[in-house]
Write a protein that holds these residues in place. Structure first.
Motif, PDB file in Angstrom:
ATOM      1  N   VAL A 106      -9.669   1.840 -50.753  1.00 58.51           N
ATOM      2  CA  VAL A 106     -11.123   1.882 -50.934  1.00 58.51           C
ATOM      3  C   VAL A 106     -11.546   0.994 -52.096  1.00 58.51           C
ATOM      4  N   GLN A 107     -10.867   1.136 -53.240  1.00 55.26           N
ATOM      5  CA  GLN A 107     -11.273   0.403 -54.440  1.00 55.26           C
ATOM      6  C   GLN A 107     -10.311  -0.745 -54.697  1.00 55.26           C
TER       7      GLN A 107
ATOM      8  N   SER B 183     -14.509  -4.569 -51.693  1.00 56.24           N
ATOM      9  CA  SER B 183     -13.906  -3.234 -51.561  1.00 56.24           C
ATOM     10  C   SER B 183     -13.479  -2.983 -50.109  1.00 56.24           C
TER      11      SER B 183
ATOM     12  N   LEU C  46     -14.441  -0.538 -48.211  1.00 57.81           N
ATOM     13  CA  LEU C  46     -15.624  -0.198 -47.415  1.00 57.81           C
ATOM     14  C   LEU C  46     -16.420  -1.449 -47.045  1.00 57.81           C
TER      15      LEU C  46
ATOM     16  N   THR D  86      -7.175   6.186 -50.956  1.00 57.00           N
ATOM     17  CA  THR D  86      -7.710   6.034 -52.302  1.00 57.00           C
ATOM     18  C   THR D  86      -7.035   7.001 -53.266  1.00 57.00           C
TER      19      THR D  86
ATOM     20  N   THR E  15     -17.627   9.209 -50.952  1.00 54.85           N
ATOM     21  CA  THR E  15     -16.926   8.040 -50.420  1.00 54.85           C
ATOM     22  C   THR E  15     -16.252   8.391 -49.102  1.00 54.85           C
TER      23      THR E  15
ATOM     24  N   ARG F 189     -18.851   8.552 -46.402  1.00 55.96           N
ATOM     25  CA  ARG F 189     -19.312   7.197 -46.065  1.00 55.96           C
ATOM     26  C   ARG F 189     -18.297   6.491 -45.158  1.00 55.96           C
TER      27      ARG F 189
END
Length: 131
Positions: free
Chosen positions: A62-63, A68, A70, A89, A96, A99
């Protein structure tokens, strides 16, 4: 379900994570399940790769620095690349997770996760049933 029971029929699992140790470990784990893997250190590397069209499943952090996970997923969808995606993640925030799942993620895994958890997500992404 056991990880030893998974066998591939030419499925390519693409892994995008900016942490080299995670990429190496994930690639090895995916290959131990019997699938081919390709690893990328950034979203840009994956987007510019010849592997993109052949990816059967995408495992995204994710990060990451730059784009990113996403954002990468959204760009792929916007360009017609509907690759079943598993997000992972070290910071599993509910917002998150929601989402990612709303965007169509197959799974959302919190690091660290087990081999069977990952295998279940990959089999789900590829539309396979556990034996």
């Amino acid at each position: 379900m056991t990880w030893e029971s998974a066998l591939s029929d030419e499925a390519l699992i693409a892994i995008v994570d900016d942490d080299e140790s995670v990429r190496v470990a994930m690639g090895g784990m995916v290959e131990s399940f019997g699938y081919a893997s390709a690893t990328f250190q950034s979203a840009d590397d994956f987007l510019n790769s010849s592997q993109l069209p052949g990816a059967s499943c995408l495992i995204l952090d994710v990060q990451m620095d730059g784009i990113s996970g996403l954002e990468l997923h959204a760009r792929l969808l916007a360009t017609g690349h509907r690759i079943p995606t598993i997000f992972m993640t070290a910071f599993p925030e509910a917002r998150t997770r929601e989402r990612a799942l709303r965007a169509g993620a197959v799974c959302f895994l919190a690091k660290p996760f087990g081999r069977d958890d990952l295998l279940g997500c990959i089999e789900n992404a590829l539309g396979k049933q556990a034996p």
